[in-house]
Design an enzyme around this catalytic site. Structure first.
Site, PDB file in Angstrom:
ATOM      1  N   CYS A 275      23.226  53.208   9.824  1.00  0.00           N
ATOM      2  CA  CYS A 275      23.127  54.381  10.700  1.00  0.00           C
ATOM      3  C   CYS A 275      24.332  55.293  10.540  1.00  0.00           C
ATOM      4  CB  CYS A 275      22.982  53.929  12.153  1.00  0.00           C
ATOM      5  SG  CYS A 275      22.854  55.321  13.271  1.00  0.00           S
TER       6      CYS A 275
ATOM      7  N   CYS B 282      25.425  56.966  13.764  1.00  0.00           N
ATOM      8  CA  CYS B 282      26.181  56.118  14.689  1.00  0.00           C
ATOM      9  C   CYS B 282      27.612  55.915  14.185  1.00  0.00           C
ATOM     10  CB  CYS B 282      25.537  54.738  14.820  1.00  0.00           C
ATOM     11  SG  CYS B 282      23.753  54.745  14.927  1.00  0.00           S
ATOM     12  N   ASP B 283      27.784  55.688  12.896  1.00  0.00           N
ATOM     13  CA  ASP B 283      29.067  55.181  12.395  1.00  0.00           C
ATOM     14  C   ASP B 283      29.826  56.131  11.474  1.00  0.00           C
ATOM     15  OD1 ASP B 283      28.639  52.756  13.737  1.00  0.00           O
ATOM     16  OD2 ASP B 283      27.318  52.081  12.136  1.00  0.00           O
TER      17      ASP B 283
END
Ligand code: NAP
Length: 310
Positions: free
Chosen positions: A133, A136-137
């Protein structure tokens, strides 16, 4: 006894909830392990009709939830471990915490989860420089080299997004041509921060002494040559596995594990409907999942009407 339980809260699940809610069926939605589904891990959604300027994925899902709740849908945050059909013809849905709920009809909209390569030290590296992701990261990896594995739309989209943060994004693909749509492929290949690594595969993740990703071992699939590529994070974008294992024998599946629908969204078990990415390995779009959620709701409504539930 619930009229209908909807398992999953992606585009298919929430659309099924909006329709069954408006049909006064008071649906119960069980969220699954990723409330809001895959769009909560993406940034801007540019191709969902009705949003000419685009909309952020998480916002779109919050809107869908609010719309479903407006029509009486209830949501519980739990993951389903198993579903059984009783001899009386209703369903028993058991959550991972052991809670058992009963329903006359079930709509499965559990989507699909990202695949990994299956390398030995993968589990220990997830969250330590291995992820699927970028949204997300990605922001954790500023001014350092990273790589994306895959050649589809997801890989190209993630690579483009990561160029906002990383010093360099290697796009590692096992062939010498991208699978992605032309617009996404052209955009990725035109980005000066993205460097494609063709006909290559990652055979080893190499962590540093603290257990954080340090490098990957690459194998060139034509020459067999091995090399090391230093990256602080690996973003895996090689497709998905449908979340259908918990249904046991209630459904038939194709070779990829996707649920086989018999007609429309019906499955081989009467009263059990499947919608969205858990049953679709072809289109896998937010709008097609929403369309299937609508179809599943209409079919569940007819099924319940035949049982005398209006
Ligand atoms: P995908 O289209 O299935 O692509 C998966 C990629 O991973 C392929 O390039 C495949 O290589 C590679 N791959 C698969 N297994 C591998 C392995 N074991 N080792 C190395 N490489 C491997 O998946 P996706 O990119 O997630 O896209 C899924 C669907 O969502 C598609 O329909 C796509 O159009 C859609 N999508 C759309 C958007 C958008 O429009 N904004 C964004 C993301 C996704 P090969 O090419 O050699 O098979």
């Amino acid at each position: 006894m619930e009229n209908v339980i909807i398992i999953g809260t992606g585009c298919a699940g929430f659309t099924a909830a909006i329709y069954t809610g408006r049909a006064n069926l008071s649906p119960l939605i069980l969220s699954g392990s990723q409330p809001g589904g895959q769009l909560t891990t993406t940034t801007e959604v540019e191709n969902f009709p009705g949003f000419p300027e685009g909309i952020m994925g998480p916002q779109l899902m919050m809107n869908m939830q609010a719309q479903a709740e407006r029509f009486g849908a209830r949501i519980e945050y739990t993951s389903v471990a198993s579903v059984k059909k009783t001899s009386e013809g209703h369903f028993e849905i058991t959550s991972e915490d052991g809670t058992v709920r009963q329903a006359r009809a079930v709509i499965v909209a559990t989507g699909a989860s990202p695949k990994h390569l299956g390398l030995p030290n993968e589990k220990s590296l997830i969250g330590h420089g291995l992820t699927s992701c970028a949204t997300c990261d990605g922001a954790f990896y500023r001014n350092v080299p990273v790589c994306v594995i895959g050649g589809g739309d997801s890989a190209c989209e993630e690579a483009g997004f990561l160029t906002k943060f990383a010093s360099k994004v290697y796009l590692i693909h096992r062939r010498d041509v991208l699978r992605a749509s032309k617009i996404m492929a052209d955009r990725a290949l035109a980005n000066p921060k993205i460097e494609p690594v063709w006909t290559s595969t990652v055979r080893e993740y190499r962590p540093d002494e603290k257990g954080e990703m340090r490098a990957v071992e690459l194998t060139n699939l034509i020459t067999g040559e091995k090399s090391e590529l230093e990256v602080k994070c690996v973003f895996v974008a090689i497709g998905h596995v449908p979340n259908a294992a918990f249904l046991g024998d209630l459904v038939d599946r194709d070779e990829g594990g996707y649920i086989l629908q018999t007609s429309g969204t019906r499955t081989k078990t009467e009263g059990l409907f499947a919608a969205g990415d858990v049953a679709d390995h072809v289109y896998r779009q937010a709008i097609t999942a929403a369309g299937q959620g609508c179809a599943a709701a209409l079919e569940a409504e007819r099924y319940l009407a035949a049982l005398g539930v209006h």
